[in-house]
Write a protein that holds these residues in place. Structure first.
Motif, mmCIF file in Angstrom:
data_model
loop_
_atom_site.group_PDB
_atom_site.id
_atom_site.type_symbol
_atom_site.label_atom_id
_atom_site.label_comp_id
_atom_site.label_asym_id
_atom_site.label_seq_id
_atom_site.Cartn_x
_atom_site.Cartn_y
_atom_site.Cartn_z
ATOM 1 N N TRP A 307 0.585 -1.295 0.163
ATOM 2 C CA TRP A 307 -0.180 -0.289 0.033
ATOM 3 C C TRP A 307 1.156 0.933 -0.114
ATOM 4 N N GLU A 308 1.917 0.776 1.106
ATOM 5 C CA GLU A 308 2.719 2.648 1.183
ATOM 6 C C GLU A 308 3.539 2.174 -0.022
ATOM 7 N N ALA A 309 3.981 1.458 -0.887
ATOM 8 C CA ALA A 309 4.771 1.726 -1.924
ATOM 9 C C ALA A 309 3.863 2.470 -3.533
ATOM 10 N N GLU A 310 2.456 2.037 -3.535
ATOM 11 C CA GLU A 310 1.551 1.902 -4.753
ATOM 12 C C GLU A 310 1.278 3.826 -4.336
ATOM 13 N N ALA A 311 1.210 4.219 -3.328
ATOM 14 C CA ALA A 311 0.377 5.311 -2.806
ATOM 15 C C ALA A 311 2.268 6.363 -3.479
ATOM 16 N N TRP A 312 3.396 5.814 -2.804
ATOM 17 C CA TRP A 312 4.279 6.515 -3.345
ATOM 18 C C TRP A 312 4.409 6.419 -4.275
ATOM 19 N N ALA A 313 4.400 6.088 -5.767
ATOM 20 C CA ALA A 313 4.332 5.560 -7.178
ATOM 21 C C ALA A 313 3.764 6.863 -7.702
ATOM 22 N N ARG A 314 2.246 6.900 -6.956
ATOM 23 C CA ARG A 314 1.562 7.019 -7.331
ATOM 24 C C ARG A 314 1.446 9.291 -7.372
ATOM 25 N N TRP A 315 2.084 9.343 -6.060
ATOM 26 C CA TRP A 315 2.275 10.564 -5.316
ATOM 27 C C TRP A 315 3.622 11.194 -6.596
ATOM 28 N N ALA A 316 4.561 10.150 -6.643
ATOM 29 C CA ALA A 316 5.107 10.782 -7.687
ATOM 30 C C ALA A 316 4.948 10.567 -8.780
ATOM 31 N N GLY A 317 4.032 10.271 -10.111
ATOM 32 C CA GLY A 317 3.521 9.911 -10.994
ATOM 33 C C GLY A 317 3.911 9.754 -12.073
ATOM 34 N N ARG A 318 4.262 8.154 -10.787
ATOM 35 C CA ARG A 318 5.141 6.819 -11.349
ATOM 36 C C ARG A 318 3.724 5.721 -11.513
ATOM 37 N N ARG A 319 4.251 4.621 -11.394
ATOM 38 C CA ARG A 319 3.815 3.065 -11.792
ATOM 39 C C ARG A 319 4.870 2.261 -11.087
ATOM 40 N N LEU A 320 4.307 0.883 -10.724
ATOM 41 C CA LEU A 320 5.068 0.063 -9.865
ATOM 42 C C LEU A 320 5.279 -1.142 -11.561
ATOM 43 N N PRO A 321 6.489 -1.371 -11.597
ATOM 44 C CA PRO A 321 6.293 -1.939 -12.611
ATOM 45 C C PRO A 321 5.884 -3.721 -12.371
ATOM 46 N N THR A 322 5.024 -4.077 -13.711
ATOM 47 C CA THR A 322 4.993 -5.472 -14.095
ATOM 48 C C THR A 322 5.855 -6.126 -13.573
ATOM 49 N N GLU A 323 5.677 -7.702 -13.201
ATOM 50 C CA GLU A 323 6.769 -9.133 -12.938
ATOM 51 C C GLU A 323 7.548 -8.570 -14.788
ATOM 52 N N ALA A 324 7.007 -8.649 -15.499
ATOM 53 C CA ALA A 324 7.593 -9.507 -16.718
ATOM 54 C C ALA A 324 8.797 -7.847 -17.217
ATOM 55 N N GLU A 325 8.651 -6.514 -16.406
ATOM 56 C CA GLU A 325 9.330 -5.525 -16.633
ATOM 57 C C GLU A 325 9.919 -5.264 -15.456
#
Length: 416
Positions: A307-325
């Motif tokens: 949850w924290e990782a996803e919130a940080w990514a949204r704050w930064a205007g980015r996203r978490l990587p997919t497994e494949a990426e």
């Protein structure tokens, strides 16, 4: 480091020979015993720990390691069948008459393990030593073939996984285990990788892999930009300073509910074990194995939930990587500065099986029964500083529920 040790602490051990396995199994058991000795120094001979959802009694865990290997090797007349060996096959008696009652998780649930009348530490150590001796004797007379060696490889990788769990428990309880955190590194620019078609899953049927790693699934991956290293403390503090823990719009609704519960219980405003954050100075004090430690700005942030990782990514205007990426970058961009191995890393998707999934017969007895977690748990990739080197592989796959934060876990992001 000797050549022999380098060979047995290498990812190639997934297809280890009989001779390599003999050395590695002794090494893994010694590592388990060393960790138990650290717990004994900190907690006393009883190794008594408070009951908690994110902790397993160390004595139980050590006994379970010995039990699982004995159950599938010494007690299993059909071990030569390898992965075709049935879960409900006939078993010989254990050298410890009460072993099943104590250490089989199908018989002893998590909550019951604190009330078990387990033998003392010396008896558990004796069980560890006796079972590994029997394992090595049987290995000496085992053909150097994949099916015949399957359960010996399983026993090795299970013990390594449980060893990392013991280190995680030590961190949760504040027990020093003699491990140093990885140093920070100079920041590198994000990496751009071209579009490709990528196959997820373990392609080598002759080497050992967990059931959630096996299978083959081809996916089309568009061009993407990914961080060269996981998010550092300097980057994470910026999120905190900008009110990241007070801005509901940055959080998934379930994540916000989780944060509100954590804030009410412990005033949470940062990853787990963080005792102090100097927003102006960027200084972070995190409790590491029981000792308040000043974290370097360039060190990787860890003990963050999904949850924290996803919130940080949204704050930064980015996203978490997919497994494949993540996997593509780990395999194709290492020479361009893609750094991993300090922390296990959250990825975007929920846990699901690859095509061709078949659950390992032994997995439920190792508490790796992932079928109930499909669609709920999040996928972790990479390795942490507490992971044995032979477990570090770009295709290695782990999982945890989104709220879990006791592990040495961090994250990196991709451009939207």
């Amino acid at each position: 480091m000797s050549a022999a040790f380098a060979a047995i602490d290498h990812p190639d051990m997934r297809h280890a020979s009989r001779e390599q396995l003999s050395l590695a199994l002794m090494d893994a058991r010694n590592h388990t015993l060393q960790l138990l000795a650290r717990f004994e120094r900190a907690l006393g001979e009883s190794l008594r720990v408070p009951a908690a959802d994110d902790v397993v009694p160390p004595l139980w865990l050590a006994g379970h390691v010995a039990w699982l290997a004995e159950y599938w090797i010494a007690r299993n007349p059909q071990r030569a069948l390898g992965p075709r060996s049935p879960a409900d096959g006939v078993r010989l008696a254990s050298i410890e008459p009460q072993a099943d009652e104590w250490f089989d998780p199908r018989l002893v649930g998590h909550a019951e393990r604190w009330s078990l009348r387990l033998p003392g530490l010396d008896a558990i150590k004796a069980y560890l030593l006796d079972t590994v001796e029997t394992t090595l004797e049987l290995l000496e007379h085992t053909p150097d073939e994949d099916d015949a060696l399957y359960f010996f490889r399983m026993a090795l990788f299970h013990e390594d996984l449980r060893g990392e769990e013991l280190v995680t428990i030590a961190q949760t309880l504040g027990v020093p285990v003699g491990l140093a955190l990885p140093a920070g590194a100079a920041s590198r620019s994000p990496l751009l990788l071209p579009a490709t078609r990528w196959t997820l899953g373990w392609s080598d049927d002759r080497s050992f892999a967990l059931d959630i790693e096996r299978g083959h699934e081809a996916v089309d991956v568009p061009e993407f930009e990914i961080d060269a290293q996981p998010v550092t403390w300097a980057q994470y503090v910026e999120f905190i300073a900008d009110g990241g823990y007070d801005r509901e719009e940055l959080w998934h609704p379930r994540g916000w509910n989780w944060l509100e519960r954590q804030a009410a219980a412990e005033g949470r405003r940062g990853p787990r074990h963080v005792e102090q954050i100097g927003v102006a100075s960027g200084a972070v004090m995190q409790n590491i194995f029981g000792k308040p430690t000043r974290m370097g700005a360039s060190q990787v942030a860890m003990h963050a939930s999904w949850w924290e990782a996803e919130a940080w990514a949204r704050w930064a205007g980015r996203r978490l990587p997919t497994e494949a990426e993540w996997e593509i970058a780990a395999q194709q961009a290492a020479r361009r500065g893609f750094r991993w191995g300090d922390v296990r890393e959250w990825t975007a998707g929920t846990l699901r099986p690859f095509a061709g999934f078949r659950q390992d017969a032994w997995a439920p007895q190792a508490e790796l029964d992932v079928e109930t977690m499909f669609g709920a748990a999040r996928v972790l990739r990479g390795a942490s500083f507490a992971t044995r080197a032979r477990m570090r592989h770009a295709k290695a796959r782990a999982w945890a529920l989104a709220e879990r934060d006791e592990g040495f876990v961090g994250f990196r992001t991709c451009a939207i």
